[in-house]
Design a protein around this motif. Structure first.
Motif, PDB file in Angstrom:
ATOM      1  N   CYS A 293       0.844  -1.174   0.000  1.00 29.67           N
ATOM      2  CA  CYS A 293       0.000   0.000   0.000  1.00 29.67           C
ATOM      3  C   CYS A 293       0.895   1.244   0.000  1.00 29.67           C
ATOM      4  N   ASN A 294       0.438   2.274  -0.694  1.00 30.38           N
ATOM      5  CA  ASN A 294       1.219   3.514  -0.793  1.00 30.38           C
ATOM      6  C   ASN A 294       0.306   4.717  -0.610  1.00 30.38           C
ATOM      7  N   ALA A 295       0.824   5.733   0.055  1.00 28.69           N
ATOM      8  CA  ALA A 295       0.068   6.962   0.268  1.00 28.69           C
ATOM      9  C   ALA A 295       0.862   8.157  -0.226  1.00 28.69           C
ATOM     10  N   ASP A 296       0.165   9.089  -0.818  1.00 30.48           N
ATOM     11  CA  ASP A 296       0.831  10.243  -1.427  1.00 30.48           C
ATOM     12  C   ASP A 296       0.087  11.523  -1.042  1.00 30.48           C
ATOM     13  N   HIS A 297       0.834  12.570  -0.783  1.00 28.36           N
ATOM     14  CA  HIS A 297       0.216  13.864  -0.544  1.00 28.36           C
ATOM     15  C   HIS A 297      -0.378  14.430  -1.829  1.00 28.36           C
ATOM     16  N   TYR A 298       0.200  14.045  -2.968  1.00 30.99           N
ATOM     17  CA  TYR A 298      -0.219  14.584  -4.253  1.00 30.99           C
ATOM     18  C   TYR A 298      -1.157  13.611  -4.942  1.00 30.99           C
ATOM     19  N   ALA A 299      -2.204  14.147  -5.523  1.00 36.59           N
ATOM     20  CA  ALA A 299      -3.234  13.299  -6.112  1.00 36.59           C
ATOM     21  C   ALA A 299      -2.837  12.710  -7.457  1.00 36.59           C
ATOM     22  N   TYR A 300      -2.047  13.418  -8.211  1.00 38.53           N
ATOM     23  CA  TYR A 300      -1.778  12.979  -9.582  1.00 38.53           C
ATOM     24  C   TYR A 300      -0.283  12.927  -9.881  1.00 38.53           C
ATOM     25  N   SER A 301       0.468  12.465  -8.918  1.00 37.08           N
ATOM     26  CA  SER A 301       1.908  12.346  -9.116  1.00 37.08           C
ATOM     27  C   SER A 301       2.229  11.172 -10.036  1.00 37.08           C
ATOM     28  N   SER A 302       3.343  11.294 -10.723  1.00 39.58           N
ATOM     29  CA  SER A 302       3.780  10.226 -11.625  1.00 39.58           C
ATOM     30  C   SER A 302       4.700   9.224 -10.927  1.00 39.58           C
ATOM     31  N   VAL A 303       4.974   9.474  -9.659  1.00 38.98           N
ATOM     32  CA  VAL A 303       5.822   8.558  -8.891  1.00 38.98           C
ATOM     33  C   VAL A 303       5.103   8.208  -7.597  1.00 38.98           C
ATOM     34  N   PRO A 304       5.475   7.109  -6.962  1.00 31.29           N
ATOM     35  CA  PRO A 304       4.804   6.751  -5.711  1.00 31.29           C
ATOM     36  C   PRO A 304       4.997   7.805  -4.632  1.00 31.29           C
ATOM     37  N   GLY A 305       4.082   7.825  -3.674  1.00 32.02           N
ATOM     38  CA  GLY A 305       4.215   8.713  -2.542  1.00 32.02           C
ATOM     39  C   GLY A 305       5.289   8.236  -1.580  1.00 32.02           C
ATOM     40  N   ASP A 306       5.454   9.003  -0.527  1.00 36.01           N
ATOM     41  CA  ASP A 306       6.545   8.753   0.414  1.00 36.01           C
ATOM     42  C   ASP A 306       6.257   7.638   1.420  1.00 36.01           C
ATOM     43  N   TYR A 307       5.008   7.233   1.531  1.00 34.02           N
ATOM     44  CA  TYR A 307       4.621   6.345   2.618  1.00 34.02           C
ATOM     45  C   TYR A 307       4.240   4.960   2.089  1.00 34.02           C
ATOM     46  N   TRP A 308       4.808   3.943   2.733  1.00 36.63           N
ATOM     47  CA  TRP A 308       4.573   2.567   2.323  1.00 36.63           C
ATOM     48  C   TRP A 308       4.089   1.727   3.501  1.00 36.63           C
ATOM     49  N   GLY A 309       3.203   0.803   3.199  1.00 40.74           N
ATOM     50  CA  GLY A 309       2.833  -0.201   4.181  1.00 40.74           C
ATOM     51  C   GLY A 309       3.847  -1.337   4.171  1.00 40.74           C
ATOM     52  N   GLN A 310       3.624  -2.322   5.017  1.00 37.88           N
ATOM     53  CA  GLN A 310       4.591  -3.385   5.213  1.00 37.88           C
ATOM     54  C   GLN A 310       4.532  -4.482   4.160  1.00 37.88           C
ATOM     55  N   GLY A 311       3.508  -4.477   3.309  1.00 34.04           N
ATOM     56  CA  GLY A 311       3.404  -5.503   2.286  1.00 34.04           C
ATOM     57  C   GLY A 311       2.582  -6.682   2.750  1.00 34.04           C
ATOM     58  N   THR A 312       1.814  -7.230   1.833  1.00 33.95           N
ATOM     59  CA  THR A 312       1.042  -8.436   2.105  1.00 33.95           C
ATOM     60  C   THR A 312       1.180  -9.356   0.891  1.00 33.95           C
ATOM     61  N   GLN A 313       1.479 -10.627   1.141  1.00 30.55           N
ATOM     62  CA  GLN A 313       1.789 -11.564   0.072  1.00 30.55           C
ATOM     63  C   GLN A 313       0.513 -12.116  -0.560  1.00 30.55           C
ATOM     64  N   VAL A 314       0.495 -12.093  -1.879  1.00 28.83           N
ATOM     65  CA  VAL A 314      -0.580 -12.724  -2.649  1.00 28.83           C
ATOM     66  C   VAL A 314       0.049 -13.813  -3.506  1.00 28.83           C
ATOM     67  N   THR A 315      -0.435 -15.026  -3.356  1.00 26.34           N
ATOM     68  CA  THR A 315       0.073 -16.150  -4.140  1.00 26.34           C
ATOM     69  C   THR A 315      -1.092 -16.796  -4.856  1.00 26.34           C
ATOM     70  N   VAL A 316      -0.992 -16.858  -6.180  1.00 24.26           N
ATOM     71  CA  VAL A 316      -2.035 -17.466  -6.994  1.00 24.26           C
ATOM     72  C   VAL A 316      -1.462 -18.760  -7.558  1.00 24.26           C
ATOM     73  N   SER A 317      -1.994 -19.861  -7.069  1.00 29.42           N
ATOM     74  CA  SER A 317      -1.441 -21.156  -7.444  1.00 29.42           C
ATOM     75  C   SER A 317      -2.469 -22.243  -7.200  1.00 29.42           C
ATOM     76  N   SER A 318      -2.423 -23.258  -8.048  1.00 31.96           N
ATOM     77  CA  SER A 318      -3.314 -24.397  -7.846  1.00 31.96           C
ATOM     78  C   SER A 318      -2.611 -25.465  -7.011  1.00 31.96           C
TER      79      SER A 318
END
Length: 119
Positions: free
Chosen positions: A94-119
């Motif tokens: 997850c990422n948060a940005d002060h700017y609504a339409y920036s072309s780069v990610p904002g300064d704030y990041w969450g810790q990450g959550t793993q998604v695995t798609v597999s049979s």
């Protein structure tokens, strides 16, 4: 600003998952919330982003399958993922940005959550 992501897991191809990201701290200053993902050995890439004024943007690879949405207070952002494919596997941030339409990610990041798609 702190971000807490949750909702990842193991799912079969064609299945669905919902990721959540809760914002705390100076959330009133945040104007865009987004999700990025990173597969092993690959660069982090934008998945979807939502702005406080209601705009959304998606990577071409997820259009029509993923939906990003936020609550009214813009303190929580969700990523609804459907028709998942193996190539959707990765760590989702997850990422948060002060700017609504920036072309780069904002300064704030969450810790990450793993998604695995597999049979």
């Amino acid at each position: 600003v702190q971000l807490q992501a949750s909702g990842g897991g193991l799912v079969q191809p064609g299945g669905s998952l919902r990721l959540s990201c809760e914002v705390s701290g100076s959330e009133f200053a945040i104007n865009a919330l987004g999700w990025y993902r990173q597969a092993p050995g690959q660069a982090r890439e934008l998945v979807a982003v939502a702005t406080r004024d209601g705009a959304t943007k998606y990577a071409d690879s997820v259009k029509g399958r993923f939906t990003i949405s936020g609550d009214n207070a813009f303190k929580t952002v969700y990523l609804h993922m459907s028709r998942l494919k193996s190539e959707d596997t990765g760590m989702y941030y997850c990422n948060a940005d002060h700017y609504a339409y920036s072309s780069v990610p904002g300064d704030y990041w969450g810790q990450g959550t793993q998604v695995t798609v597999s049979s």
